[in-house]
Design a protein around this motif. Sequence first.
Motif, PDB file in Angstrom:
ATOM      1  N   THR A   1      -5.580   6.315  -0.494  1.00  0.00           N
ATOM      2  CA  THR A   1      -5.238   7.457   0.373  1.00  0.00           C
ATOM      3  C   THR A   1      -4.172   8.283  -0.377  1.00  0.00           C
ATOM      4  OG1 THR A   1      -3.666   5.968   1.474  1.00  0.00           O
ATOM      5  CG2 THR A   1      -5.751   6.348   2.603  1.00  0.00           C
ATOM      6  N   ALA A   2      -4.603   8.937  -1.425  1.00  0.00           N
ATOM      7  CA  ALA A   2      -3.649   9.506  -2.401  1.00  0.00           C
ATOM      8  C   ALA A   2      -2.746  10.585  -1.828  1.00  0.00           C
ATOM      9  CB  ALA A   2      -4.415  10.061  -3.598  1.00  0.00           C
ATOM     10  N   GLY A   3      -3.244  11.420  -0.904  1.00  0.00           N
ATOM     11  CA  GLY A   3      -2.417  12.500  -0.338  1.00  0.00           C
ATOM     12  C   GLY A   3      -1.902  13.417  -1.429  1.00  0.00           C
ATOM     13  N   ILE A   4      -0.573  13.591  -1.474  1.00  0.00           N
ATOM     14  CA  ILE A   4      -0.001  14.444  -2.523  1.00  0.00           C
ATOM     15  C   ILE A   4       0.384  13.617  -3.743  1.00  0.00           C
ATOM     16  CG2 ILE A   4       0.822  16.276  -0.993  1.00  0.00           C
ATOM     17  CD1 ILE A   4       3.649  14.944  -1.392  1.00  0.00           C
ATOM     18  N   GLY A   5       0.001  12.356  -3.753  1.00  0.00           N
ATOM     19  CA  GLY A   5       0.176  11.523  -4.944  1.00  0.00           C
ATOM     20  C   GLY A   5       1.591  11.039  -5.189  1.00  0.00           C
ATOM     21  N   ARG A   6       2.440  11.231  -4.183  1.00  0.00           N
ATOM     22  CA  ARG A   6       3.850  10.882  -4.405  1.00  0.00           C
ATOM     23  C   ARG A   6       4.021   9.382  -4.682  1.00  0.00           C
ATOM     24  NH1 ARG A   6       7.447  12.417   0.501  1.00  0.00           N
ATOM     25  NH2 ARG A   6       5.853  11.027   1.271  1.00  0.00           N
ATOM     26  N   GLU A   7       3.422   8.570  -3.813  1.00  0.00           N
ATOM     27  CA  GLU A   7       3.628   7.122  -3.971  1.00  0.00           C
ATOM     28  C   GLU A   7       2.823   6.573  -5.147  1.00  0.00           C
ATOM     29  OE1 GLU A   7       4.780   5.488   0.350  1.00  0.00           O
ATOM     30  OE2 GLU A   7       2.755   6.216   0.184  1.00  0.00           O
TER      31      GLU A   7
ATOM     32  N   GLU B   1      -8.792  10.510  -3.212  1.00  0.00           N
ATOM     33  CA  GLU B   1      -8.459  11.426  -2.107  1.00  0.00           C
ATOM     34  C   GLU B   1      -9.733  12.165  -1.689  1.00  0.00           C
ATOM     35  OE1 GLU B   1      -5.729  12.212  -0.075  1.00  0.00           O
ATOM     36  OE2 GLU B   1      -7.258  13.513   0.762  1.00  0.00           O
ATOM     37  N   ARG B   2      -9.914  12.283  -0.369  1.00  0.00           N
ATOM     38  CA  ARG B   2     -11.157  12.920   0.098  1.00  0.00           C
ATOM     39  C   ARG B   2     -10.986  14.391   0.484  1.00  0.00           C
ATOM     40  NH1 ARG B   2     -12.143   9.830   5.799  1.00  0.00           N
ATOM     41  NH2 ARG B   2     -10.289  10.565   6.849  1.00  0.00           N
TER      42      ARG B   2
ATOM     43  N   ASP C   1     -14.423   9.827  -0.795  1.00  0.00           N
ATOM     44  CA  ASP C   1     -13.993   9.032   0.349  1.00  0.00           C
ATOM     45  C   ASP C   1     -13.841   7.595  -0.161  1.00  0.00           C
ATOM     46  OD1 ASP C   1     -14.456   9.062   3.739  1.00  0.00           O
ATOM     47  OD2 ASP C   1     -14.294   7.170   2.645  1.00  0.00           O
ATOM     48  N   SER C   2     -12.716   6.984   0.119  1.00  0.00           N
ATOM     49  CA  SER C   2     -12.445   5.658  -0.462  1.00  0.00           C
ATOM     50  C   SER C   2     -13.357   4.569   0.074  1.00  0.00           C
ATOM     51  CB  SER C   2     -10.990   5.264  -0.217  1.00  0.00           C
ATOM     52  OG  SER C   2     -10.179   6.044  -1.028  1.00  0.00           O
TER      53      SER C   2
ATOM     54  N   ASP D   1      -2.450   4.050   2.850  1.00  0.00           N
ATOM     55  CA  ASP D   1      -1.454   4.762   3.658  1.00  0.00           C
ATOM     56  C   ASP D   1      -2.213   5.737   4.547  1.00  0.00           C
ATOM     57  OD1 ASP D   1       0.646   6.193   4.720  1.00  0.00           O
ATOM     58  OD2 ASP D   1       1.197   7.197   2.850  1.00  0.00           O
TER      59      ASP D   1
ATOM     60  N   MET E   1      -5.214  17.980   7.923  1.00  0.00           N
ATOM     61  CA  MET E   1      -6.207  16.932   8.172  1.00  0.00           C
ATOM     62  C   MET E   1      -6.280  16.493   9.635  1.00  0.00           C
ATOM     63  SD  MET E   1      -6.243  16.615   4.771  1.00  0.00           S
ATOM     64  CE  MET E   1      -4.900  15.712   4.101  1.00  0.00           C
TER      65      MET E   1
ATOM     66  N   GLN F   1      -6.287  10.908  11.730  1.00  0.00           N
ATOM     67  CA  GLN F   1      -7.439  10.281  11.080  1.00  0.00           C
ATOM     68  C   GLN F   1      -7.453   8.822  11.483  1.00  0.00           C
ATOM     69  OE1 GLN F   1      -6.704  11.372   6.897  1.00  0.00           O
ATOM     70  NE2 GLN F   1      -8.189  12.985   7.277  1.00  0.00           N
TER      71      GLN F   1
ATOM     72  N   ASP G   1      -9.411   6.161  10.206  1.00  0.00           N
ATOM     73  CA  ASP G   1     -10.290   5.296   9.408  1.00  0.00           C
ATOM     74  C   ASP G   1      -9.526   4.156   8.746  1.00  0.00           C
ATOM     75  OD1 ASP G   1      -8.996   6.898   7.631  1.00  0.00           O
ATOM     76  OD2 ASP G   1     -10.760   7.308   6.397  1.00  0.00           O
TER      77      ASP G   1
HETATM   78  C1  LIG Z   1      -0.506   9.863   4.826  1.00  0.00           C
HETATM   79  S1  LIG Z   1      -1.395  10.626   3.543  1.00  0.00           S
HETATM   80  C2  LIG Z   1      -0.993   9.670   2.133  1.00  0.00           C
HETATM   81  C3  LIG Z   1       0.249  10.104   1.445  1.00  0.00           C
HETATM   82  C4  LIG Z   1       0.434   9.420   0.100  1.00  0.00           C
HETATM   83  N1  LIG Z   1       0.746   8.020   0.261  1.00  0.00           N
HETATM   84  C5  LIG Z   1       1.499  10.118  -0.738  1.00  0.00           C
HETATM   85  O1  LIG Z   1       2.443   9.456  -1.186  1.00  0.00           O
HETATM   86  O2  LIG Z   1       1.354  11.329  -0.940  1.00  0.00           O
HETATM   87  C6  LIG Z   1      -3.048  10.110   3.820  1.00  0.00           C
HETATM   88  C7  LIG Z   1      -4.046  10.750   2.867  1.00  0.00           C
HETATM   89  O3  LIG Z   1      -5.180   9.894   2.800  1.00  0.00           O
HETATM   90  C8  LIG Z   1      -6.342  10.672   2.768  1.00  0.00           C
HETATM   91  N2  LIG Z   1      -7.415   9.819   3.299  1.00  0.00           N
HETATM   92  C9  LIG Z   1      -7.521   9.294   4.545  1.00  0.00           C
HETATM   93  N3  LIG Z   1      -8.638   8.557   4.649  1.00  0.00           N
HETATM   94  C10 LIG Z   1      -9.250   8.603   3.422  1.00  0.00           C
HETATM   95  C11 LIG Z   1     -10.441   8.047   2.889  1.00  0.00           C
HETATM   96  N4  LIG Z   1     -11.249   7.307   3.641  1.00  0.00           N
HETATM   97  N5  LIG Z   1     -10.754   8.297   1.594  1.00  0.00           N
HETATM   98  C12 LIG Z   1      -9.942   9.066   0.815  1.00  0.00           C
HETATM   99  N6  LIG Z   1      -8.804   9.642   1.281  1.00  0.00           N
HETATM  100  C13 LIG Z   1      -8.462   9.415   2.557  1.00  0.00           C
HETATM  101  C14 LIG Z   1      -6.022  11.872   3.643  1.00  0.00           C
HETATM  102  O4  LIG Z   1      -6.860  12.971   3.299  1.00  0.00           O
HETATM  103  C15 LIG Z   1      -4.547  12.119   3.297  1.00  0.00           C
HETATM  104  O5  LIG Z   1      -4.421  13.019   2.229  1.00  0.00           O
END
Ligand SMILES: C[S@@+](CC[C@H](N)C(=O)[O-])C[C@H]1O[C@@H](n2cnc3c(N)ncnc32)[C@H](O)[C@@H]1O
Length: 245
Positions: free
Chosen positions: A99-105, A120-121, A150-151, A168, A191, A194, A196
């Motif tokens: 769940t890469a998001g902005i890739g911070r972690e 990241e989806r 999608d993961s 995450d 988003m 979510q 999932d």
């Molecule tokens: C809370 S954010 C994650 C933040 C991330 N840990 C960071 O440090 O930036 C959740 C992210 O997971 C992505 N996401 C949620 N379910 C997903 C899936 N099944 N496959 C890929 N990405 C997913 C969302 O689009 C969102 O960008």
Amino acid sequence: MSIAAVWATPFSQEKAQQLADSLQLPLHSEKSAAVDFYLYYTSNGLTLIGTHLNLGPLHLDFNQGALSQRLEKASIRNEALARAVGLHKKRDAHICDATAGIGREGCLLAALGAQITLVERSPIMVALLKDALERCEAPWREGVHLVAADSVDFLNTTLAEFDVIYLDPMFEVHSHKAQVKKEMQYLQALMGPQEDGDALFRVALSRNPWRIVVKRPLKAPSLLAQKPDFCLKLKTYRFDVYVLP
Ligand SMILES: C[S@@+](CC[C@H](N)C(=O)[O-])C[C@H]1O[C@@H](n2cnc3c(N)ncnc32)[C@H](O)[C@@H]1O
């Protein structure tokens, strides 16, 4: 459902056109209130602006600013996530941040020595991340691989082996309790909620990695009601750590 477009600023018409084509988004030469989010290029790279969000633009930069300073100063001892994923035991672990998001972690873990596959989806998040990684000059960049997918599908089909899968899934953060970071507000606005987490956890279990780590709000139940082997608790969230046999 939010509406997004690419804004062709005078600064970059051609790249904006390419981006609009690749994301299949309309290209606008002027901003319109009917559009919720605009992606546009500045001299510093790709930027996102929420037309109705009073937040200022979102721009990812791993070379300077608060995020890059945090990555420079990070240590395994001081970063709970690094201990949760077990970097003190396997420094060069191959981690799937599903769940890469902005890739911070994910990039924090890469800066600490891990090999990271960021999945990241959201195509908009992928575009911002891809652009920031292309501009990134830090040596840890070599250890980061970005996948737009999608993961659940990715983990069901990839032949890659992961030591750790990190999840995450988006959860609601209450702004009266904690000052919610701009980046998280953008993710939530873009988003929405979510649900999932359980599906992601199920597919992660099926891969049988060394560890699965899940970020959860402090009081939320564990995914699939499965008790973790241990938890690392922080002020507003915790890491549930599953150490698989
Ligand atoms: C809370 S954010 C994650 C933040 C991330 N840990 C960071 O440090 O930036 C959740 C992210 O997971 C992505 N996401 C949620 N379910 C997903 C899936 N099944 N496959 C890929 N990405 C997913 C969302 O689009 C969102 O960008």
